[in-house]
Write a protein that holds these residues in place. Structure first.
Motif, PDB file in Angstrom:
ATOM      1  N   LEU A  79     -20.696  31.887  53.046  1.00 57.30           N
ATOM      2  CA  LEU A  79     -22.145  32.003  53.173  1.00 57.30           C
ATOM      3  C   LEU A  79     -22.592  31.549  54.560  1.00 57.30           C
ATOM      4  N   ASN A  80     -22.007  30.469  55.054  1.00 61.03           N
ATOM      5  CA  ASN A  80     -22.315  29.999  56.400  1.00 61.03           C
ATOM      6  C   ASN A  80     -21.933  31.053  57.444  1.00 61.03           C
ATOM      7  N   ALA A  81     -20.787  31.686  57.271  1.00 61.38           N
ATOM      8  CA  ALA A  81     -20.349  32.726  58.206  1.00 61.38           C
ATOM      9  C   ALA A  81     -21.296  33.933  58.168  1.00 61.38           C
ATOM     10  N   LYS A  82     -21.746  34.310  56.975  1.00 64.61           N
ATOM     11  CA  LYS A  82     -22.699  35.425  56.852  1.00 64.61           C
ATOM     12  C   LYS A  82     -23.993  35.104  57.593  1.00 64.61           C
ATOM     13  N   GLN A  83     -24.497  33.888  57.385  1.00 67.52           N
ATOM     14  CA  GLN A  83     -25.726  33.473  58.061  1.00 67.52           C
ATOM     15  C   GLN A  83     -25.543  33.506  59.575  1.00 67.52           C
ATOM     16  N   THR A  84     -24.379  33.082  60.036  1.00 68.18           N
ATOM     17  CA  THR A  84     -24.091  33.093  61.470  1.00 68.18           C
ATOM     18  C   THR A  84     -24.101  34.515  62.018  1.00 68.18           C
ATOM     19  N   ILE A  85     -23.497  35.436  61.286  1.00 71.52           N
ATOM     20  CA  ILE A  85     -23.490  36.839  61.714  1.00 71.52           C
ATOM     21  C   ILE A  85     -24.921  37.365  61.810  1.00 71.52           C
ATOM     22  N   LEU A  86     -25.690  37.168  60.749  1.00 78.81           N
ATOM     23  CA  LEU A  86     -27.056  37.697  60.725  1.00 78.81           C
ATOM     24  C   LEU A  86     -27.932  37.085  61.810  1.00 78.81           C
ATOM     25  N   ARG A  87     -27.802  35.790  62.050  1.00 75.12           N
ATOM     26  CA  ARG A  87     -28.603  35.123  63.079  1.00 75.12           C
ATOM     27  C   ARG A  87     -28.268  35.651  64.474  1.00 75.12           C
ATOM     28  N   ASN A  88     -26.996  35.923  64.720  1.00 76.48           N
ATOM     29  CA  ASN A  88     -26.576  36.344  66.050  1.00 76.48           C
ATOM     30  C   ASN A  88     -26.718  37.837  66.302  1.00 76.48           C
ATOM     31  N   CYS A  89     -26.916  38.614  65.243  1.00 78.49           N
ATOM     32  CA  CYS A  89     -27.040  40.063  65.396  1.00 78.49           C
ATOM     33  C   CYS A  89     -28.490  40.537  65.396  1.00 78.49           C
ATOM     34  N   LYS A  90     -29.427  39.617  65.488  1.00 77.39           N
ATOM     35  CA  LYS A  90     -30.836  40.010  65.553  1.00 77.39           C
ATOM     36  C   LYS A  90     -31.114  40.692  66.889  1.00 77.39           C
ATOM     37  N   ALA A  91     -32.212  41.390  66.957  1.00 78.91           N
ATOM     38  CA  ALA A  91     -32.676  42.085  68.167  1.00 78.91           C
ATOM     39  C   ALA A  91     -31.701  43.180  68.585  1.00 78.91           C
ATOM     40  N   SER A  92     -30.924  42.965  69.642  1.00 75.80           N
ATOM     41  CA  SER A  92     -30.069  44.036  70.157  1.00 75.80           C
ATOM     42  C   SER A  92     -28.705  44.101  69.491  1.00 75.80           C
ATOM     43  N   GLY A  93     -28.364  43.121  68.653  1.00 76.55           N
ATOM     44  CA  GLY A  93     -27.102  43.151  67.926  1.00 76.55           C
ATOM     45  C   GLY A  93     -25.919  42.670  68.753  1.00 76.55           C
ATOM     46  N   LEU A  94     -24.728  42.771  68.154  1.00 81.35           N
ATOM     47  CA  LEU A  94     -23.496  42.346  68.810  1.00 81.35           C
ATOM     48  C   LEU A  94     -22.378  43.344  68.531  1.00 81.35           C
ATOM     49  N   PRO A  95     -21.456  43.495  69.487  1.00 81.37           N
ATOM     50  CA  PRO A  95     -20.269  44.308  69.216  1.00 81.37           C
ATOM     51  C   PRO A  95     -19.315  43.539  68.300  1.00 81.37           C
ATOM     52  N   LEU A  96     -18.385  44.243  67.703  1.00 80.81           N
ATOM     53  CA  LEU A  96     -17.445  43.647  66.757  1.00 80.81           C
ATOM     54  C   LEU A  96     -16.676  42.478  67.364  1.00 80.81           C
ATOM     55  N   SER A  97     -16.257  42.590  68.599  1.00 80.59           N
ATOM     56  CA  SER A  97     -15.474  41.520  69.232  1.00 80.59           C
ATOM     57  C   SER A  97     -16.256  40.212  69.307  1.00 80.59           C
ATOM     58  N   LYS A  98     -17.537  40.276  69.598  1.00 82.33           N
ATOM     59  CA  LYS A  98     -18.371  39.069  69.665  1.00 82.33           C
ATOM     60  C   LYS A  98     -18.598  38.479  68.272  1.00 82.33           C
ATOM     61  N   ILE A  99     -18.720  39.348  67.274  1.00 79.33           N
ATOM     62  CA  ILE A  99     -18.880  38.861  65.899  1.00 79.33           C
ATOM     63  C   ILE A  99     -17.612  38.116  65.474  1.00 79.33           C
ATOM     64  N   HIS A 100     -16.445  38.655  65.826  1.00 83.83           N
ATOM     65  CA  HIS A 100     -15.175  37.970  65.525  1.00 83.83           C
ATOM     66  C   HIS A 100     -15.178  36.564  66.130  1.00 83.83           C
ATOM     67  N   GLU A 101     -15.626  36.436  67.379  1.00 81.76           N
ATOM     68  CA  GLU A 101     -15.676  35.126  68.047  1.00 81.76           C
ATOM     69  C   GLU A 101     -16.597  34.171  67.306  1.00 81.76           C
ATOM     70  N   LYS A 102     -17.764  34.656  66.918  1.00 79.76           N
ATOM     71  CA  LYS A 102     -18.744  33.812  66.218  1.00 79.76           C
ATOM     72  C   LYS A 102     -18.202  33.342  64.871  1.00 79.76           C
ATOM     73  N   VAL A 103     -17.568  34.242  64.128  1.00 79.15           N
ATOM     74  CA  VAL A 103     -17.035  33.887  62.810  1.00 79.15           C
ATOM     75  C   VAL A 103     -15.877  32.900  62.946  1.00 79.15           C
ATOM     76  N   LYS A 104     -15.015  33.105  63.926  1.00 82.68           N
ATOM     77  CA  LYS A 104     -13.887  32.188  64.138  1.00 82.68           C
ATOM     78  C   LYS A 104     -14.360  30.768  64.417  1.00 82.68           C
ATOM     79  N   SER A 105     -15.521  30.638  65.035  1.00 80.99           N
ATOM     80  CA  SER A 105     -16.030  29.308  65.381  1.00 80.99           C
ATOM     81  C   SER A 105     -16.777  28.645  64.211  1.00 80.99           C
ATOM     82  N   CYS A 106     -16.976  29.367  63.127  1.00 78.57           N
ATOM     83  CA  CYS A 106     -17.650  28.799  61.952  1.00 78.57           C
ATOM     84  C   CYS A 106     -16.768  27.754  61.277  1.00 78.57           C
ATOM     85  N   SER A 107     -17.420  26.734  60.758  1.00 79.01           N
ATOM     86  CA  SER A 107     -16.707  25.663  60.058  1.00 79.01           C
ATOM     87  C   SER A 107     -15.983  26.191  58.829  1.00 79.01           C
TER      88      SER A 107
END
Length: 97
Positions: A24-52
């Motif tokens: 759930l924390n990882a999902k929230q992180t994805i949604l928060r970071n993909c607002k406005a212009s969004g993110l490519p898959l590689s950046k989403i992978h980085e964000k999820v990897k850094s989740c607790s």
């Protein structure tokens, strides 16, 4: 919303955190970071990897692609959308979770 996110992030960082809390924390992180212009898959992978807690989940099952699972679920439930403009491919948040 910010306070709820921070509390969730704190719970997910505990060593005894349940898988559902970590995801759930990882999902929230994805949604928060993909607002406005969004993110490519590689950046989403980085964000999820850094989740607790994600590293521990990944260690349990090395073949599991947690990021792809979360993206698929968020698209299926209409929170996230894949957009392609020419060579630019991005995932964009279309609804709050």
């Amino acid at each position: 919303k910010d306070i709820k996110y921070l509390i969730l992030k704190g719970h997910a960082s505990r060593t005894d955190a349940e898988e559902t809390t970590v995801l759930l924390n990882a999902k929230q992180t994805i949604l928060r970071n993909c607002k406005a212009s969004g993110l490519p898959l590689s950046k989403i992978h980085e964000k999820v990897k850094s989740c607790s807690g994600i590293k521990e989940l990944q260690a349990k099952n090395g073949k599991r692609d947690i990021t792809q699972e979360l993206i698929a679920e968020l698209i299926k439930t209409n929170y996230l959308e894949f957009q392609k403009e020419g060579r630019k491919e991005r995932y964009v948040t279309i609804a709050d979770y």
